[in-house]
Design a protein around this motif. Structure first.
Motif, PDB file in Angstrom:
ATOM      1  N   GLY A  31     -57.064 -33.981 -86.961  1.00 22.25           N
ATOM      2  CA  GLY A  31     -55.723 -34.309 -86.489  1.00 22.25           C
ATOM      3  C   GLY A  31     -55.562 -34.286 -84.981  1.00 22.25           C
ATOM      4  N   LYS A  32     -56.620 -33.991 -84.244  1.00 23.68           N
ATOM      5  CA  LYS A  32     -56.529 -33.923 -82.787  1.00 23.68           C
ATOM      6  C   LYS A  32     -57.031 -35.220 -82.154  1.00 23.68           C
ATOM      7  N   ALA A  33     -56.451 -35.544 -81.004  1.00 27.46           N
ATOM      8  CA  ALA A  33     -56.936 -36.700 -80.246  1.00 27.46           C
ATOM      9  C   ALA A  33     -58.339 -36.380 -79.747  1.00 27.46           C
ATOM     10  N   ILE A  34     -59.150 -37.397 -79.551  1.00 28.60           N
ATOM     11  CA  ILE A  34     -60.544 -37.183 -79.134  1.00 28.60           C
ATOM     12  C   ILE A  34     -60.637 -36.328 -77.884  1.00 28.60           C
ATOM     13  N   ILE A  35     -59.716 -36.533 -76.956  1.00 31.53           N
ATOM     14  CA  ILE A  35     -59.766 -35.796 -75.695  1.00 31.53           C
ATOM     15  C   ILE A  35     -59.532 -34.296 -75.895  1.00 31.53           C
ATOM     16  N   ASP A  36     -58.859 -33.940 -76.994  1.00 29.90           N
ATOM     17  CA  ASP A  36     -58.547 -32.536 -77.267  1.00 29.90           C
ATOM     18  C   ASP A  36     -59.566 -31.871 -78.197  1.00 29.90           C
ATOM     19  N   GLN A  37     -60.539 -32.629 -78.690  1.00 28.91           N
ATOM     20  CA  GLN A  37     -61.514 -32.088 -79.631  1.00 28.91           C
ATOM     21  C   GLN A  37     -62.634 -31.337 -78.917  1.00 28.91           C
ATOM     22  N   GLU A  38     -63.193 -30.359 -79.626  1.00 26.11           N
ATOM     23  CA  GLU A  38     -64.353 -29.629 -79.129  1.00 26.11           C
ATOM     24  C   GLU A  38     -65.600 -30.221 -79.768  1.00 26.11           C
ATOM     25  N   HIS A  39     -66.611 -30.508 -78.946  1.00 19.01           N
ATOM     26  CA  HIS A  39     -67.840 -31.097 -79.453  1.00 19.01           C
ATOM     27  C   HIS A  39     -69.001 -30.107 -79.344  1.00 19.01           C
ATOM     28  N   PHE A  40     -70.067 -30.406 -80.016  1.00 19.25           N
ATOM     29  CA  PHE A  40     -71.250 -29.560 -79.956  1.00 19.25           C
ATOM     30  C   PHE A  40     -71.940 -29.721 -78.594  1.00 19.25           C
ATOM     31  N   PHE A  41     -72.643 -28.669 -78.199  1.00 19.85           N
ATOM     32  CA  PHE A  41     -73.443 -28.716 -76.982  1.00 19.85           C
ATOM     33  C   PHE A  41     -74.708 -27.899 -77.221  1.00 19.85           C
ATOM     34  N   ASN A  42     -75.699 -28.065 -76.352  1.00 22.49           N
ATOM     35  CA  ASN A  42     -76.888 -27.224 -76.427  1.00 22.49           C
ATOM     36  C   ASN A  42     -77.309 -26.837 -75.011  1.00 22.49           C
ATOM     37  N   GLN A  43     -78.554 -26.476 -74.825  1.00 14.08           N
ATOM     38  CA  GLN A  43     -78.980 -25.960 -73.527  1.00 14.08           C
ATOM     39  C   GLN A  43     -78.818 -26.976 -72.402  1.00 14.08           C
ATOM     40  N   GLY A  45     -77.362 -30.463 -73.133  1.00 17.79           N
ATOM     41  CA  GLY A  45     -76.502 -31.596 -73.458  1.00 17.79           C
ATOM     42  C   GLY A  45     -75.074 -31.227 -73.795  1.00 17.79           C
ATOM     43  N   GLU A  46     -74.181 -32.211 -73.664  1.00 16.44           N
ATOM     44  CA  GLU A  46     -72.757 -32.070 -73.985  1.00 16.44           C
ATOM     45  C   GLU A  46     -72.341 -33.200 -74.919  1.00 16.44           C
ATOM     46  N   GLU A  47     -71.141 -33.072 -75.461  1.00 17.68           N
ATOM     47  CA  GLU A  47     -70.541 -34.146 -76.266  1.00 17.68           C
ATOM     48  C   GLU A  47     -71.470 -34.618 -77.384  1.00 17.68           C
ATOM     49  N   ILE A  48     -72.117 -33.674 -78.057  1.00 16.65           N
ATOM     50  CA  ILE A  48     -73.032 -34.001 -79.148  1.00 16.65           C
ATOM     51  C   ILE A  48     -72.238 -34.102 -80.456  1.00 16.65           C
ATOM     52  N   THR A  49     -72.457 -35.144 -81.207  1.00 21.27           N
ATOM     53  CA  THR A  49     -71.692 -35.356 -82.442  1.00 21.27           C
ATOM     54  C   THR A  49     -72.238 -34.512 -83.595  1.00 21.27           C
ATOM     55  N   GLY A  50     -71.374 -34.302 -84.578  1.00 25.21           N
ATOM     56  CA  GLY A  50     -71.797 -33.579 -85.767  1.00 25.21           C
ATOM     57  C   GLY A  50     -72.918 -34.289 -86.490  1.00 25.21           C
ATOM     58  N   ALA A  51     -72.854 -35.630 -86.525  1.00 26.09           N
ATOM     59  CA  ALA A  51     -73.891 -36.421 -87.203  1.00 26.09           C
ATOM     60  C   ALA A  51     -75.251 -36.189 -86.553  1.00 26.09           C
ATOM     61  N   GLU A  52     -75.279 -36.108 -85.235  1.00 21.96           N
ATOM     62  CA  GLU A  52     -76.538 -35.870 -84.529  1.00 21.96           C
ATOM     63  C   GLU A  52     -77.074 -34.466 -84.821  1.00 21.96           C
ATOM     64  N   VAL A  53     -76.165 -33.497 -84.894  1.00 25.82           N
ATOM     65  CA  VAL A  53     -76.573 -32.128 -85.205  1.00 25.82           C
ATOM     66  C   VAL A  53     -77.237 -32.069 -86.577  1.00 25.82           C
ATOM     67  N   ILE A  54     -76.597 -32.681 -87.561  1.00 30.93           N
ATOM     68  CA  ILE A  54     -77.143 -32.694 -88.924  1.00 30.93           C
ATOM     69  C   ILE A  54     -78.524 -33.343 -88.944  1.00 30.93           C
ATOM     70  N   LYS A  55     -78.635 -34.478 -88.277  1.00 34.86           N
ATOM     71  CA  LYS A  55     -79.906 -35.201 -88.239  1.00 34.86           C
ATOM     72  C   LYS A  55     -81.015 -34.352 -87.615  1.00 34.86           C
ATOM     73  N   GLU A  56     -80.718 -33.692 -86.507  1.00 39.53           N
ATOM     74  CA  GLU A  56     -81.727 -32.926 -85.782  1.00 39.53           C
ATOM     75  C   GLU A  56     -82.114 -31.644 -86.524  1.00 39.53           C
ATOM     76  N   ILE A  57     -81.141 -30.929 -87.067  1.00 36.62           N
ATOM     77  CA  ILE A  57     -81.434 -29.680 -87.774  1.00 36.62           C
ATOM     78  C   ILE A  57     -82.139 -29.962 -89.097  1.00 36.62           C
ATOM     79  N   ASP A  58     -81.623 -30.930 -89.860  1.00 30.72           N
ATOM     80  CA  ASP A  58     -82.213 -31.235 -91.168  1.00 30.72           C
ATOM     81  C   ASP A  58     -83.596 -31.867 -91.034  1.00 30.72           C
ATOM     82  N   GLY A  59     -83.862 -32.498 -89.905  1.00 26.09           N
ATOM     83  CA  GLY A  59     -85.166 -33.137 -89.705  1.00 26.09           C
ATOM     84  C   GLY A  59     -86.186 -32.227 -89.054  1.00 26.09           C
ATOM     85  N   ASN A  60     -85.839 -30.948 -88.941  1.00 26.78           N
ATOM     86  CA  ASN A  60     -86.725 -30.005 -88.254  1.00 26.78           C
ATOM     87  C   ASN A  60     -87.099 -28.858 -89.193  1.00 26.78           C
TER      88      ASN A  60
END
Length: 342
Positions: A31-43, A45-60
Motif C-alpha cells: 500500500g505504500k508508494a515506491i518512494i516510501d518503500q524499504e528495499h533490500f540491501f547488502n554489503q 548494493g542498494e535497492e535490491i528487489t525481493g525477486a533478486e533476493v529469492i533468486k540469489e539465496i535459493d540458487g546458492n
C-alpha cells in the motif's frame, strides 16, 4: 541490543526456499508508494528487489540436503535508547549492518583456500523494518490476558442473547466490557494492548537473510554449528570449525558503540545479561559497585523495561532464591522483547 540467529523453518521443517520469508519481509511495503518503500540491501548494493533476493539465496544451496538449513535469519533489534543515538536512522542502520556483518564473518573459525573468512565471502541481504507489533510472548499481552478472556466471554454472551439462546441485558454486558477495557493494566493511547497492535515509539530494526553457503556456493558457513571455535584432525589434516556466537554478540555491541559513540550501561551489555542468567549474585555485585550515575541509569533502564525492581539485595542472606527467580523472569522477557534500554 538484542540479536538472534535462527535457521528458517516452515511447519517444523527447514524451508527449501526463501520466498515465504521474503514475502513476509515485504509486508510493510504493502500500500505504500515506491518512494516510501524499504528495499533490500547488502554489503555493496542498494535497492535490491525481493525477486533478486529469492533468486540469489535459493540458487546458492549446492550439495545441501533437505535436512540442512539453506539460509539463516538474523534479526538486529536496537533499543529505543540506542536508536535515539542515531542521527539518520535509515542510513545509520545500514552502516551498522555492514559493519556487523564483518563481525559475523570474523566469528567463523574457518578458512577458505587457506585464509580467514571475510565479509566478501558472505552472501546476505538485509532489510530495515520500522514497525514492531505485540506478540503473545510480550509481558503486556500476558498480563492483559485475563481481561481479554473475560471480554471474549462477555462478547460471546451478547451474541447468544441476540440470537435468543441466552437471557440477559446487552447494555449491562457492554458496560462491563468497557470497564474491563479500562482496567487492563497495559494501555497504549487509551486502548488495551492486544496482539498485533503496533508498538509506539521508534521501533526500527533489521532483518537479514544470510545464505548457508559462501558467495562461491562451495563452502558451508553455518552460524548454527554445534561446534564452538575449535580444530579437529580430518584425513590427517588439522581443520578449523565452528562459529563463536559469544564473540559475535559481544563484538556487535562494541561495534555499535564505536561507530555511534554510544555509552553503553552495564545492564545493556551482552556480558551483563549473560552474567545475570548464569550468576545473579555476581550480577548484583557488579551492579552495586557501579559509579553512582551509572547505577542510577541501570536501575532506571531495568525499571522501564518491565523488570520488577525491588530492594536490591546486598548480601547473601537477602539474596533469596524467590527474589532472584522473579527478577530473572522479568529480565528474560525484557531481553526477548529488546526493551532493555527503552
Amino acid at each position: 541490543m538484542y540479536i538472534t540467529i535462527t535457521p528458517h523453518k516452515t511447519d517444523g521443517n527447514y524451508a527449501q526456499s526463501s520466498a515465504d520469508f521474503v514475502a513476509y519481509l515485504e509486508k510493510e511495503n504493502e500500500g505504500k508508494a515506491i518512494i516510501d518503500q524499504e528495499h533490500f540491501f547488502n554489503q555493496y548494493g542498494e535497492e535490491i528487489t525481493g525477486a533478486e533476493v529469492i533468486k540469489e539465496i535459493d540458487g546458492n544451496t549446492a550439495k545441501l540436503k533437505k535436512t540442512e538449513p539453506k539460509f539463516y535469519s538474523i534479526t538486529i533489534n536496537p533499543s529505543q535508547r540506542e536508536l535515539k543515538q542515531l542521527q539518520d536512522p535509515k542510513k545509520d542502520l545500514k552502516t551498522y549492518t555492514r559493519e556487523l556483518m564483518k563481525d559475523y564473518a570474523k566469528a567463523f573459525n574457518r578458512e577458505i583456500h587457506g585464509r580467514a573468512v571475510t565479509v566478501e565471502d558472505i552472501k546476505y541481504y538485509a532489510k530495515i523494518e520500522k514497525v514492531r507489533t505485540y506478540k503473545g510472548t510480550d509481558k503486556q499481552i500476558q498480563e492483559n490476558q485475563p481481561y481479554a478472556t473475560k471480554i471474549l466471554q462477555l462478547k460471546h454472551d451478547i451474541r447468544e442473547i441476540q440470537a435468543g439462546r441466552l437471557v440477559g441485558n446487552v447494555k449491562t454486558i457492554e458496560n462491563k466490557i468497557a470497564q474491563l477495557e479500562k482496567e487492563a493494566p497495559h494501555q497504549q493511547n487509551g486502548k488495551r494492548i492486544v496482539r498485533g497492535m503496533p508498538k509506539e515509539g521508534s521501533q526500527s530494526h533489521i532483518h537479514i537473510i544470510v545464505s548457508r553457503k559462501d558467495i562461491s556456493n562451495s563452502v558451508s558457513l553455518s552460524p548454527g554449528s554445534k561446534h564452538k571455535a575449535s580444530e579437529v584432525t580430518m584425513h590427517g589434516k588439522s581443520v578449523k570449525r565452528g562459529f563463536n556466537r559469544d564473540a559475535f554478540f559481544a563484538t556487535s555491541e562494541k561495534t555499535f558503540d564505536s561507530v555511534f559513540k554510544y555509552k553503553r550501561n552495564y545492564v545493556e551489555t551482552y556480558q551483563g545479561r549473560k552474567t545475570f542468567l548464569k550468576n545473579p549474585k555476581l550480577y548484583f555485585s557488579v551492579l552495586s559497585g557501579l559509579p553512582t550515575n551509572e547505577k542510577a541509569t541501570a536501575y532506571k533502564l531495568l525499571s522501564k523495561s518491565g523488570v520488577p525492581i525491588m530492594k536490591i539485595p546486598t548480601n547473601k542472606i537477602q539474596l533469596a532464591i524467590k527474589v532472584i527467580n522473579k527478577l530473572k523472569q522479568g529480565l528474560d522477557k525484557a531481553i526477548q522483547s529488546g526493551s532493555i534500554g527503552t
